[in-house]
Design a protein around this motif. Structure first.
Motif, mmCIF file in Angstrom:
data_model
loop_
_atom_site.group_PDB
_atom_site.id
_atom_site.type_symbol
_atom_site.label_atom_id
_atom_site.label_comp_id
_atom_site.label_asym_id
_atom_site.label_seq_id
_atom_site.Cartn_x
_atom_site.Cartn_y
_atom_site.Cartn_z
ATOM 1 N N ALA A 51 -5.444 -4.883 9.835
ATOM 2 C CA ALA A 51 -4.592 -3.846 10.431
ATOM 3 C C ALA A 51 -3.803 -3.107 9.363
ATOM 4 O O ALA A 51 -3.690 -1.867 9.389
ATOM 5 N N ASN A 52 -3.249 -3.847 8.402
ATOM 6 C CA ASN A 52 -2.483 -3.211 7.320
ATOM 7 C C ASN A 52 -3.367 -2.317 6.466
ATOM 8 O O ASN A 52 -2.963 -1.214 6.061
ATOM 9 N N THR A 53 -4.578 -2.768 6.190
ATOM 10 C CA THR A 53 -5.497 -1.980 5.365
ATOM 11 C C THR A 53 -5.816 -0.655 6.028
ATOM 12 O O THR A 53 -5.788 0.413 5.386
ATOM 13 N N LEU A 54 -6.101 -0.683 7.311
ATOM 14 C CA LEU A 54 -6.430 0.551 8.026
ATOM 15 C C LEU A 54 -5.234 1.498 8.075
ATOM 16 O O LEU A 54 -5.389 2.716 7.919
ATOM 17 N N ARG A 55 -4.051 0.948 8.263
ATOM 18 C CA ARG A 55 -2.841 1.791 8.286
ATOM 19 C C ARG A 55 -2.638 2.481 6.943
ATOM 20 O O ARG A 55 -2.323 3.681 6.874
ATOM 21 N N VAL A 56 -2.797 1.733 5.863
ATOM 22 C CA VAL A 56 -2.580 2.304 4.530
ATOM 23 C C VAL A 56 -3.627 3.370 4.230
ATOM 24 O O VAL A 56 -3.311 4.419 3.642
ATOM 25 N N LEU A 57 -4.862 3.139 4.628
ATOM 26 C CA LEU A 57 -5.903 4.144 4.397
ATOM 27 C C LEU A 57 -5.589 5.435 5.150
ATOM 28 O O LEU A 57 -5.874 6.534 4.646
ATOM 29 N N LEU A 96 3.439 -6.226 5.292
ATOM 30 C CA LEU A 96 3.564 -4.868 4.752
ATOM 31 C C LEU A 96 5.007 -4.378 4.837
ATOM 32 O O LEU A 96 5.289 -3.293 5.347
ATOM 33 N N ALA A 97 5.917 -5.220 4.359
ATOM 34 C CA ALA A 97 7.331 -4.870 4.210
ATOM 35 C C ALA A 97 8.025 -4.568 5.531
ATOM 36 O O ALA A 97 9.120 -4.006 5.543
ATOM 37 N N ASP A 98 7.386 -4.922 6.664
ATOM 38 C CA ASP A 98 7.983 -4.727 7.988
ATOM 39 C C ASP A 98 8.440 -3.282 8.202
ATOM 40 O O ASP A 98 9.508 -3.023 8.777
ATOM 41 N N LEU A 99 7.604 -2.356 7.744
ATOM 42 C CA LEU A 99 7.948 -0.934 7.860
ATOM 43 C C LEU A 99 7.615 -0.352 9.230
ATOM 44 O O LEU A 99 8.033 0.763 9.541
ATOM 45 N N GLY A 100 6.840 -1.066 10.018
ATOM 46 C CA GLY A 100 6.493 -0.571 11.351
ATOM 47 C C GLY A 100 5.557 0.616 11.331
ATOM 48 O O GLY A 100 5.696 1.541 12.144
ATOM 49 N N LEU A 101 4.580 0.621 10.419
ATOM 50 C CA LEU A 101 3.629 1.723 10.359
ATOM 51 C C LEU A 101 2.814 1.806 11.647
ATOM 52 O O LEU A 101 2.506 0.791 12.280
ATOM 53 N N THR A 102 2.460 3.028 12.006
ATOM 54 C CA THR A 102 1.674 3.254 13.214
ATOM 55 C C THR A 102 0.304 2.609 13.096
ATOM 56 O O THR A 102 -0.338 2.673 12.047
ATOM 57 N N ASP A 103 -0.152 1.993 14.182
ATOM 58 C CA ASP A 103 -1.495 1.404 14.185
ATOM 59 C C ASP A 103 -2.543 2.481 13.960
ATOM 60 O O ASP A 103 -2.393 3.631 14.401
ATOM 61 N N SER A 104 -3.621 2.096 13.289
ATOM 62 C CA SER A 104 -4.698 3.033 12.990
ATOM 63 C C SER A 104 -5.724 3.058 14.109
ATOM 64 O O SER A 104 -5.948 2.063 14.799
#
Length: 322
Positions: A51-57, A96-104
């Protein structure tokens, strides 16, 4: 004069904070052609890593069809014998630093990571550089399951190991400690290999003022990088780019001081399991080594880095407008 062709790479990640920095650098760099990304459990479990990888991409602006595959969720050994180690205390509860990035909304490739790696390598018209930034379970499984891919691997530039002590234990660095058997397979595979270990890992740092500027940027990749770096600072005046340094070493290898040295991965020691034993003795001393009939793999070990150059390369690249 013809343009220089970007270097084709595949990243293998366990996306926590510094893997995210590495993904941002790789995707945003015009010097690299990211062919695929594979995921493995490490800094956190496999599902949050994916999940984190997809968000960062998404933030990095990676092409929507860039293949991303899930791989191993445990080390090669039965987990009853070696409980998987994670590092949420370093990377945040979500890794991922608990930043709450939007799901990809990106679709995960249906192939297992090892099959995606095989297909990308065998289907390429040129050899590809592998950049493992995580426990090396996926890469070891690839090399053992599909040895025919080895000629299609240009080199392996990995973040792992150390010459002078570890971080998980006094002897062992995290990525090797989590799956030492996998690391031993990768180091001994006979593929050209550069070990970007702890001896240089902490040297490439971004100052707080630069991270603050990035965090306030209109460029999404710079903004995320700045937020992640500030998380890692924890009151200090700078933070290391970590795994992203291994990506910088692919882009600008002349910024890395390496020496070809024999390396063994310790598998049995009660206090040294996962240690990368780097042999810096004179050749004459090695001649009477009781282990000389089982020679160690010789790899390029990073001993020094042009830290200012790599830090500038990182900041400039992730801050480029899309």
């Amino acid at each position: 004069m013809s343009a220089v062709r970007p270097i084709p790479v595949i990243l293998d990640v366990d996306t926590g904070v510094d893997d995210a920095l590495a993904l941002l650098l790789a995707v945003r760099s015009p010097s690299l052609d990211v062919r695929g990304v594979t995921c493995v459990a490490g800094n956190t479990g496999l599902e949050p890593v994916v999940a984190n990888t997809l968000r960062v991409l998404d933030v990095a602006g990676a092409p929507p069809d860039l293949p991303v595959a899930a791989g191993a969720r445990r080390p090669l050994l039965d987990p009853r014998l070696h409980t998987p180690q994670t590092a949420e205390h370093v990377h945040g509860a979500d890794g991922l630093a608990d930043l709450g990035l939007t799901d990809s909304s990106r679709a995960l490739d249906p192939r297992p990571a090892v099959e995606l790696l095989r297909d990308l390598l065998l289907g390429s018209d040129v050899p590809i550089t592998l950049v493992p930034l995580a426990p090396m379970t996926n890469i070891a499984l690839l090399l053992r399951s599909y040895p025919e891919v080895r000629p299609k691997i240009e080199q392996i530039v990995l973040m792992g190991g150390a010459v002078n002590g570890g971080n998980v234990t006094a002897a062992a660095e995290f990525n090797v400690f989590v799956d030492p058997e996998a690391a031993a397979i990768v180091f001994g595979a006979g593929v050209p290999l550069t070990m970007y270990g702890l001896d240089v890992f902490y040297s490439v740092r971004v100052a707080e003022a630069d991270a603050a500027d990035m965090a306030a940027s209109d460029v999404s990749s710079a903004r995320l990088a700045g937020q992640l770096l500030r998380y890692r600072m924890a009151g200090r005046d700078s933070a290391e780019i970590g795994d992203a340094g291994a990506v910088a070493a692919v882009i600008a290898p002349e910024g890395l001081l390496t020496e070809a040295l024999p390396v063994r991965v310790e598998l049995d020691g009660q206090y040294t399991r996962g240690c990368t034993v780097v042999d810096r003795r004179a050749a004459s001393d090695r001649d009477w080594d009781p282990h000389r009939d089982h020679p160690a793999a010789v790899v390029d070990v990073a001993l020094g880095v042009d830290a200012a150059r790599y830090a500038k390369l990182f900041v400039d690249t992730v801050s480029r407008p899309a």
